[in-house]
Structures are given as structure tokens and as C-alpha cells.
Write a protein that holds these residues in place. Sequence first.
Motif, short mmCIF file in Angstrom:
data_model
loop_
_atom_site.label_atom_id
_atom_site.label_comp_id
_atom_site.label_asym_id
_atom_site.label_seq_id
_atom_site.Cartn_x
_atom_site.Cartn_y
_atom_site.Cartn_z
N LEU A 168 0.81 -1.17 0.12
CA LEU A 168 0.01 -0.17 0.11
C LEU A 168 0.98 1.20 -0.11
CD1 LEU A 168 -2.76 -1.15 2.37
CD2 LEU A 168 -2.98 -0.60 0.25
N THR A 169 2.07 1.00 0.67
CA THR A 169 2.89 2.50 0.59
C THR A 169 3.40 2.58 -0.64
OG1 THR A 169 3.64 1.92 2.97
CG2 THR A 169 5.24 3.24 1.55
N GLU A 170 3.79 1.58 -1.37
CA GLU A 170 4.44 1.68 -2.78
C GLU A 170 3.11 2.28 -3.79
OE1 GLU A 170 7.41 1.91 -3.35
OE2 GLU A 170 7.60 1.18 -1.27
N ALA A 171 1.77 1.55 -3.56
CA ALA A 171 0.68 2.35 -4.36
C ALA A 171 0.52 3.74 -3.97
CB ALA A 171 -0.41 1.33 -3.90
N ALA A 172 0.61 3.98 -2.76
CA ALA A 172 0.43 5.76 -2.64
C ALA A 172 1.48 6.41 -3.44
CB ALA A 172 0.37 5.67 -1.11
N ASP A 173 2.72 6.02 -3.34
CA ASP A 173 3.94 6.61 -3.92
C ASP A 173 3.57 6.59 -5.24
OD1 ASP A 173 6.14 7.85 -4.26
OD2 ASP A 173 7.52 6.14 -4.26
N ALA A 174 2.96 5.59 -5.93
CA ALA A 174 2.74 5.67 -7.60
C ALA A 174 1.26 6.21 -8.12
CB ALA A 174 2.79 4.26 -7.85
N ASP A 217 2.24 16.57 -1.29
CA ASP A 217 3.79 16.11 -0.93
C ASP A 217 3.53 15.18 0.32
OD1 ASP A 217 6.34 15.50 -0.64
OD2 ASP A 217 6.93 17.44 0.01
N VAL A 218 3.58 13.80 0.00
CA VAL A 218 3.64 12.79 0.92
C VAL A 218 4.83 12.12 1.24
CG1 VAL A 218 1.21 12.82 1.35
CG2 VAL A 218 2.30 11.33 -0.43
N ARG A 219 5.86 12.72 0.61
CA ARG A 219 7.07 11.95 0.39
C ARG A 219 7.77 11.53 1.96
NH1 ARG A 219 10.49 15.84 -3.11
NH2 ARG A 219 9.39 17.37 -2.09
N GLU A 220 7.46 12.44 2.62
CA GLU A 220 8.34 12.38 4.02
C GLU A 220 7.38 11.07 4.81
OE1 GLU A 220 8.29 15.84 6.39
OE2 GLU A 220 9.47 17.05 5.19
N GLU A 221 6.09 11.25 4.89
CA GLU A 221 5.14 9.94 5.16
C GLU A 221 5.68 8.85 4.70
OE1 GLU A 221 3.90 13.75 6.30
OE2 GLU A 221 3.87 13.11 4.33
N LEU A 222 5.77 8.46 3.38
CA LEU A 222 6.16 7.54 2.53
C LEU A 222 7.68 7.05 2.97
CD1 LEU A 222 4.83 8.22 -0.87
CD2 LEU A 222 3.72 6.66 0.65
N ASP A 223 8.60 7.99 3.24
CA ASP A 223 9.81 7.50 3.66
C ASP A 223 9.70 6.89 5.00
OD1 ASP A 223 10.93 8.35 1.14
OD2 ASP A 223 11.61 10.32 1.82
N ARG A 224 8.94 7.58 5.61
CA ARG A 224 9.06 7.01 7.27
C ARG A 224 8.18 5.64 7.51
NH1 ARG A 224 8.78 12.73 8.75
NH2 ARG A 224 6.57 12.83 8.37
N LEU A 225 7.29 5.50 6.61
CA LEU A 225 6.57 4.33 6.47
C LEU A 225 7.78 3.09 6.09
CD1 LEU A 225 3.28 5.41 4.93
CD2 LEU A 225 3.24 4.18 7.25
N ARG A 226 8.59 3.28 5.19
CA ARG A 226 9.40 2.43 4.62
C ARG A 226 10.39 2.17 5.81
NH1 ARG A 226 9.11 5.77 -0.48
NH2 ARG A 226 8.07 4.42 -1.88
N ALA A 227 10.95 3.14 6.43
CA ALA A 227 11.77 3.06 7.29
C ALA A 227 11.07 2.01 8.50
CB ALA A 227 12.30 4.40 7.80
N HIS A 228 9.74 2.46 8.59
CA HIS A 228 9.34 1.63 10.17
C HIS A 228 8.97 0.14 9.66
CE1 HIS A 228 8.95 5.20 12.12
NE2 HIS A 228 8.02 5.80 11.69
N ILE A 229 8.59 0.03 8.23
CA ILE A 229 8.53 -1.68 7.78
C ILE A 229 9.91 -2.12 8.19
CG2 ILE A 229 8.04 -2.78 5.88
CD1 ILE A 229 6.19 -0.61 4.88
N ALA A 230 10.98 -1.52 7.63
CA ALA A 230 12.48 -2.07 7.71
C ALA A 230 12.80 -2.34 9.10
CB ALA A 230 13.32 -1.34 6.85
N ALA A 231 12.30 -1.67 9.91
CA ALA A 231 12.83 -1.74 11.29
C ALA A 231 11.97 -2.87 11.70
CB ALA A 231 12.42 -0.34 12.05
N ALA A 268 -8.52 8.20 -5.17
CA ALA A 268 -7.69 6.97 -5.08
C ALA A 268 -6.56 6.92 -3.98
CB ALA A 268 -6.84 7.00 -6.26
N LEU A 269 -6.20 8.01 -3.66
CA LEU A 269 -5.09 8.29 -2.69
C LEU A 269 -5.78 8.05 -1.17
CD1 LEU A 269 -2.14 8.64 -1.76
CD2 LEU A 269 -2.45 10.96 -1.94
N SER A 270 -6.92 8.48 -1.18
CA SER A 270 -7.84 8.51 -0.01
C SER A 270 -8.12 7.11 0.59
CB SER A 270 -8.83 9.29 0.05
OG SER A 270 -9.01 10.78 0.02
N ARG A 271 -8.54 6.33 -0.63
CA ARG A 271 -8.75 5.03 -0.42
C ARG A 271 -7.53 3.86 -0.02
NH1 ARG A 271 -12.74 4.12 -5.99
NH2 ARG A 271 -14.64 5.02 -5.09
N ILE A 272 -6.43 4.48 -0.57
CA ILE A 272 -5.30 3.71 -0.22
C ILE A 272 -4.96 4.00 1.32
CG2 ILE A 272 -2.55 3.74 -0.35
CD1 ILE A 272 -3.14 4.18 -3.55
#
Length: 291
Positions: A168-174, A217-231, A268-272
Motif C-alpha cells: 500500500l505504501t508503494e501504491a500511494a507513492d505511485a 507532498d507525502v514523500r516524508e510520510e512514505l519514507d518514514r513508513l518504509r523505514a518503520h517497515i524495515a525496522a 484514489a489516494l484516500s482509499r489507499i
Amino acid sequence: MITSMTGFARAAGTTGPVQWVWEVRSVNGRGLDVRVRVPNGFDGPGEAARTALQKALSRGQCQLSLTLTRPEAAPRVRINETLLADLAAAIARVPLSAGLGPASLDGLLGIRGVIEAEEEAGTDRDALDRDLAAAAGRLVADLVEARGAEGRQLATIVEGQLAEIQRLTEAADACPARKPEAVRARLAAAVAALVENGGLDPDRLHQEAVLLAAKADVREELDRLRAHIAAARELLAKGGPIGRRLDFLAQELGREANTLSAKANDIALSRIGLDLKAVVEQFREQVQNVE
């Protein structure tokens, strides 16, 4: 490997005339809380079992109980041979009248005191304590194994939820709504609306442009989501008592998912964002079972 805080174990046996049963149940808890219930006079084995549980576990609420029963058994009997011999000798000395037969064995055995019931041998308390201690050790090992087995199933569920959060994070990014041309189109629509309302205030136009750019611009949110997933994945790979840290990461994932949903300016982004919030909540519910 991760371990669940939920489990059950049972150990039962017999020592002499005493039947005993150890049982322990564990459920979720913020810390480690072991409560013990044993019969009077068995505080020693109970405290030893509590100590063993405290050494083996890190978190969870545990209920440990010991039950002792003395089953009803058929009494053991013996013949008082001395009394029987005395009776037989006494009868032999008595002259038999005409028509009177000699005493029979079954008749003599029916005389009170010839057959006696033996008392059940007393329980060897030292042997009972040794058996209870050995069983408590097996009980703790079985509980650890039960929690580990559920933890393995839990790990599969949590890893699947992390994969879905990643997707879902990648879907939001795309999402097309984040494309520069989409942002320009929304900005143009806002400018047109201002013009139709009777004027084009430069300050207002600047504010609308900044607002649209910030919401897109939700780049910061997406970056933090990825960081938390990795952690979270790193913790799962490490294993051990990681439940508290996973719960913290679940809260952080939820915070970023809420912010992303609030910034969404496209259906679309709201649904994601809504789907992301739902999966993160499911993830948090599951990690609360992790030790």
C-alpha cells in the motif's frame, strides 16, 4: 523466532496415594505477572515453580495452580493369625456335643477381629516434593514450547501484514494524484475558481498554490513508513522479546498512515490511506500478543 504470550501446559502424576496436577495458563500482559495457587503446606513447590517461570518468560500474565487428590481405594486387609490360632486352640479344647460339628474356617474368619483392615501407608513427603519439582520443570518447558509454537504462527501473520503495508505504501507513492501534471491541473482549477469569484488576489493565489503543493507532498510520510517497515522486519529476524518495540513501531506506522490520509486530495489516494490504516491497526492488534 518470536514468542507469543498466550499458552497452556499441564503435568500430572501420582506419588504414593496422592494424585497431583500442575496447570499453567498465560495471556497478554504489559509485564510479567505470575500468580500461584497451591494447597496449604505446599508453598515451597509453588514458589519454586514461580521462580522457574520468571526465569523462562519475559512478559505475560500467568496463572499457575497445583491440585492434590487422594483417591478412594479398596482397603487392604490382613488375617490376625495369632487370634485365629488362639480361637482354633480354644475350640479344640471344648468337647463337642452330639450333633455339633467342628468349627469351620469361614466361621472363624467371621469372628470380629480375625480380619483387620490395614491403614493406607503415609505419603513420603520428600518423594512428593521431588516429583512436583520435576513436573514443574517439565511444565515450564511445555509452556515455553506452546508459546513458541503460537509465536511461529504469529510471525507468519505479522510478516504478511507488513508485506501488505509495504504494498500500500508503494501504491500511494505511485498514485496518479501525486504526479506533477495532476498537481498543476488542480492548481489551474483553483485559479479558475478564484477568477470566477470576481478577482485574482495574488496573495490568495500564492496561499492556494502552497497548500496544494503541501497536500500533494507525502514523500516524508512514505519514507518514514518504509523505514518503520524495515525496522519491524529487522526485529522479526532478530527474534527474542521484541513485543514492546514492535508495538511502538505499530503506533508510528499508524501515525504516518493517519497523516497520509489527512493529506490525501484525491479519491484514489484516500482509499489507499484508509486501507493502510486498517492493515496497520490489524498489525498492532497482532503484535500486542508478542512477548
